[in-house]
Design an enzyme around this catalytic site. Structure first.
Site, short mmCIF file in Angstrom:
data_model
loop_
_atom_site.label_atom_id
_atom_site.label_comp_id
_atom_site.label_asym_id
_atom_site.label_seq_id
_atom_site.Cartn_x
_atom_site.Cartn_y
_atom_site.Cartn_z
N TRP A 314 0.83 -1.20 0.00
CA TRP A 314 0.00 0.00 0.00
C TRP A 314 0.87 1.25 0.00
CZ3 TRP A 314 -0.27 4.13 3.36
CH2 TRP A 314 -1.35 4.99 3.22
N HIS A 315 2.01 1.17 0.66
CA HIS A 315 2.86 2.36 0.79
C HIS A 315 3.55 2.74 -0.52
CE1 HIS A 315 2.34 1.82 5.15
NE2 HIS A 315 2.74 3.06 5.26
N GLY A 316 3.68 1.83 -1.42
CA GLY A 316 4.31 2.21 -2.67
C GLY A 316 4.52 1.04 -3.61
#
Length: 461
Positions: A314-316
């Site tokens: 989700w963060h990248g």
């Protein structure tokens, strides 16, 4: 547009506040909606259409679920599918094409997809609304503009916290901004602004030097890693502080998003204090629906692995983020299935040090461009290379950033709030506090005016 910019501080916010507090109550929501859309469109008007589309999908989905409960699960599945497809397209298309190009030794990057700012945050927030409608935890919102206000409300739009509809459902319909709320909101905003400008930016400059230029010296590597550890905390917690403060000024009570995570004595405790809105989102909408810990140890283990892989990704759209999520899964699994009750028998000081070390290495992985860069950085940190040139370089950095390191250590603990609570009823202390906040704001503006370095790390998500 960012909170720590001149155009926001001296143009956008003052104009909004003046109009907001003089117009009738019935117009306040629509004023906030217009300004929120302008705030988002400032970074790229065409991406406003993506936001409007996502909210429209969830708005229609909520209405259909409410009117057709017998097919609610199918409707919810379709709505979630559209939400995730939108997120995947804008955030992960280039990642998949790049990796397929490597696998097949050809150039499959036929076009470029640019990720809209904050899409991960507002997609999760909007999606949580329609899920909660399906679960009958909130009432369906029949006014599209009010649902759009909930998702697009500018304080939390582009970098969180991820606000549940249930948290502000009643306040969207009716709210009042008391003097106490306004005073608290201003105080919270100033503290967040100062944390961002004075601490996070200074730590970020040092971290960028070490990570981007590289180093062969152990003390310099440790200083860079610690600087980034403070930068990411003060960068993101500062944004949450400013968001919570701005929300309070307008009568919204957002929940806390950070609770001094660096005082934690276990990885589980760390994640109960860090980015609370994201952790609880994955818990309530992924982990528990998968079965949580209710279906045996093996299923519990698998569910944890799925959640942390998704949290990392989700963060990248980078392998380093996926491995970062799995990195925490390993340590949480060790605490849960291996150490268990024995963790409490370890002296608290040792548990605190061990937790900070694990978190620090995790941030090195998070910051590294690839696994090779991560290995090089960690290798340097534990190579024990204390060459005279390295010591001299490290001493220079310590002398330059010493004050900011001290401030970072102090404000990563609840000392300030404990002092405020201790003298809560003191008029003299109140005068000193607000005079200090005014000075802090002026100093922060001076820092802003004299520096062009002002990134927000979580804007990339």
């Amino acid at each position: 547009m960012v909170f720590s910019s001149a155009i926001f501080l001296f143009c956008f916010l003052p104009i909004l506040l003046i109009i907001y507090f003089i117009i009738p109550a019935r117009g306040k929501n629509y004023l906030l909606l217009v300004f929120s859309l302008v705030f988002y469109a400032f970074g790229g008007p065409k991406y406003l259409l993506v936001l409007l589309f996502v909210v429209m999908v969830d708005y229609i989905g909520g209405l259909l679920i409410e009117k057709n409960r017998e097919n609610g699960k199918k409707i919810l599945t379709a709505v979630i599918g559209v939400n995730l497809a939108t997120l995947i397209f804008y955030k992960y298309t280039m990642f998949f094409l790049e990796n397929l190009s490597v696998i097949f030794s050809t150039d499959l990057e036929l076009f470029e997809v640019i990720m809209p700012i904050g899409i991960s945050f507002y997609t999760f927030q909007s999606m949580s609304y329609v899920i909660d409608v399906y679960r009958r935890e909130v009432k369906v919102q029949k006014n599209y503009l009010l649902l759009l206000l909930y998702v697009s409300l500018f304080p939390q739009l582009v970098a969180g916290p991820i606000v549940r509809y249930s948290t502000i459902e009643n306040e969207i319909q009716s709210r009042k901004s008391s003097l106490d709320d306004v005073c608290y909101g201003i105080e919270r905003f100033i503290l967040g602004f100062a944390k961002k400008i004075i601490i996070a930016n200074q730590m970020g400059m040092l971290a960028d030097i070490v990570f981007d230029e590289g180093t062969a010296y152990t003390p310099v590597a440790w200083l860079g890693a610690i600087a980034y550890m403070f930068q990411i905390y003060f960068d993101f917690s500062a944004y949450s502080d400013m968001a919570i403060g701005l929300g309070r000024i307008f009568g919204f009570h957002f929940l806390e998003n950070f609770n001094f995570p660096y005082v934690s004595k276990s990885i589980k405790e760390f994640w109960s204090r860090w980015h609370i809105s994201l952790s609880t989102w994955f818990r309530d909408y992924v982990y528990i629906p998968l079965g949580g810990n209710r279906k045996g140890s093996m299923r519990h283990f698998i569910n944890m692995g799925i959640v942390w892989a998704l949290t990392g990704f989700w963060h990248g759209a980078e392998w380093t983020f996926l491995f970062w999520g799995l990195y925490y899964f390993v340590f949480l699994a060790i605490e849960k299935f291996v150490i268990r009750d024995r963790l409490e028998r370890i002296p608290s000081s040792l548990r605190h040090i061990a937790t900070l070390l694990i978190v620090l290495i995790g941030w090195v992985l998070f910051r590294s461009e690839d696994m090779g860069a991560f290995a090089d950085m960690v290798g340097t940190m534990f190579s024990f290379n204390f060459d005279a040139m390295g010591l001299a370089e490290a001493r220079l950095y310590v002398e330059t950033y010493f004050v900011y390191f001290i401030a970072a250590v102090m404000f990563s603990t609840p000392i300030y709030y404990r002092i405020c609570d201790r003298f809560e009823n003191s008029t003299v202390f109140a005068v000193i506090k607000y005079a200090g906040l005014l000075c802090l704001m002026l100093v922060s503006v001076m820092f802003l005016a004299h520096s062009s370095y002002n990134p927000f790390i979580y804007f990339r998500f």
